[in-house]
Write a protein that holds these residues in place. Structure first.
Motif, PDB file in Angstrom:
ATOM      1  N   SER A   1      23.888   7.274  24.422  1.00 45.78           N
ATOM      2  CA  SER A   1      25.332   7.460  24.590  1.00 45.78           C
ATOM      3  C   SER A   1      26.054   6.748  23.450  1.00 45.78           C
ATOM      4  O   SER A   1      25.532   5.784  22.882  1.00 45.78           O
ATOM      5  CB  SER A   1      25.817   6.923  25.941  1.00 45.78           C
ATOM      6  N   GLN A   2      27.253   7.224  23.149  1.00 47.99           N
ATOM      7  CA  GLN A   2      28.044   6.619  22.077  1.00 47.99           C
ATOM      8  C   GLN A   2      28.397   5.170  22.405  1.00 47.99           C
ATOM      9  O   GLN A   2      28.297   4.289  21.563  1.00 47.99           O
ATOM     10  CB  GLN A   2      29.321   7.435  21.830  1.00 47.99           C
ATOM     11  N   GLU A   3      28.808   4.919  23.653  1.00 48.26           N
ATOM     12  CA  GLU A   3      29.182   3.570  24.055  1.00 48.26           C
ATOM     13  C   GLU A   3      28.013   2.595  23.899  1.00 48.26           C
ATOM     14  O   GLU A   3      28.176   1.479  23.413  1.00 48.26           O
ATOM     15  CB  GLU A   3      29.677   3.572  25.509  1.00 48.26           C
ATOM     16  N   ASP A  39      27.438   1.956  20.172  1.00 53.52           N
ATOM     17  CA  ASP A  39      28.460   1.040  19.646  1.00 53.52           C
ATOM     18  C   ASP A  39      28.204  -0.399  20.078  1.00 53.52           C
ATOM     19  O   ASP A  39      28.397  -1.333  19.301  1.00 53.52           O
ATOM     20  CB  ASP A  39      29.861   1.470  20.109  1.00 53.52           C
ATOM     21  N   LYS A  40      27.754  -0.583  21.311  1.00 50.23           N
ATOM     22  CA  LYS A  40      27.531  -1.923  21.856  1.00 50.23           C
ATOM     23  C   LYS A  40      26.275  -2.586  21.307  1.00 50.23           C
ATOM     24  O   LYS A  40      26.272  -3.782  21.001  1.00 50.23           O
ATOM     25  CB  LYS A  40      27.455  -1.844  23.380  1.00 50.23           C
ATOM     26  N   SER A  87      28.700   3.349  32.788  1.00 51.99           N
ATOM     27  CA  SER A  87      28.917   2.304  31.781  1.00 51.99           C
ATOM     28  C   SER A  87      27.627   2.070  30.995  1.00 51.99           C
ATOM     29  O   SER A  87      26.551   2.508  31.393  1.00 51.99           O
ATOM     30  CB  SER A  87      29.366   1.006  32.457  1.00 51.99           C
ATOM     31  N   ALA A  88      27.762   1.380  29.875  1.00 50.65           N
ATOM     32  CA  ALA A  88      26.597   1.108  29.035  1.00 50.65           C
ATOM     33  C   ALA A  88      25.578   0.273  29.803  1.00 50.65           C
ATOM     34  O   ALA A  88      25.931  -0.693  30.476  1.00 50.65           O
ATOM     35  CB  ALA A  88      27.016   0.391  27.761  1.00 50.65           C
TER      36      ALA A  88
END
Length: 183
Positions: A74-76, A79-80, A46-47
């Motif tokens: 990471s993409q996540e 984005d966050k 997870s992020a």
């Protein structure tokens, strides 16, 4: 004062990036630093992020408010955390894992294939040190010498040599990107 957020997914060594940076600037670059970390309950996968505040004097508030540098692996995580980046900030991504980075405002985007470089060195686990080298070269927030001095105790001694190679690979790539940026 400089506010930095390193981000990615659990297991990439994101917390270690903050620890190494904080140790390097406070023990070897004669600055002050604090480091905080956050990750979801899932931890691995997870992020997660580590936040570093660097200042020439004592840091009175240890948490970042609007980071001027965001490192996303990471993409996540991108984005966050990207919406919190200052409008004139520096966005550094692993372009092997972050595909949809679109800078807004006056954000400066710099990318490195950190995971690919790490795989060329024998294991993608070294991507965080490749990224740290790139970060040091392009941000000028911490010196390469300070990072290398900070590694003992924070990376396994049996992998010290390859970690230094990973750092140097990222650092030299960062210098290349900067020279092309000025041309």
């Amino acid at each position: 004062m400089t506010e930095i957020r390193f981000s990615g997914f659990g297991g990439q060594g994101i917390i270690r990036l903050g620890l190494i940076t904080g140790k390097a600037v406070s023990l070897f670059d004669n600055k002050y630093a604090t480091m905080t970390q956050s990750f979801g309950p899932e931890a691995r996968g997870s992020a997660c992020s580590s936040q570093v505040v660097i200042a020439p004097d004592r840091v009175l508030y240890p948490y970042i408010t609007r980071p001027e540098i965001l490192v996303s692996m990471s993409q996540e995580a991108y984005d966050k955390y990207e919406p919190d980046l200052r409008e004139d900030g520096l966005l550094i991504i692993d372009n092997d894992l972050v595909k949809n980075a679109v800078p807004r405002g006056k954000i400066r985007l710099l990318a490195i294939p950190a995971t690919r470089f790490a795989e060329e060195l024998g294991n993608r686990i070294f991507a965080n040190l490749v990224m740290l080298g790139f970060f040091a070269a392009v941000s000028k927030v911490v010196s390469a010498e300070a990072i290398k001095k900070a590694l003992p105790g924070l990376v396994p001694s049996r992998f010290m040599e390859v970690n230094i190679k990973a750092f140097e690979r990222g650092y030299s790539y960062g210098l290349e990107v900067l020279s092309q940026d000025k041309a």
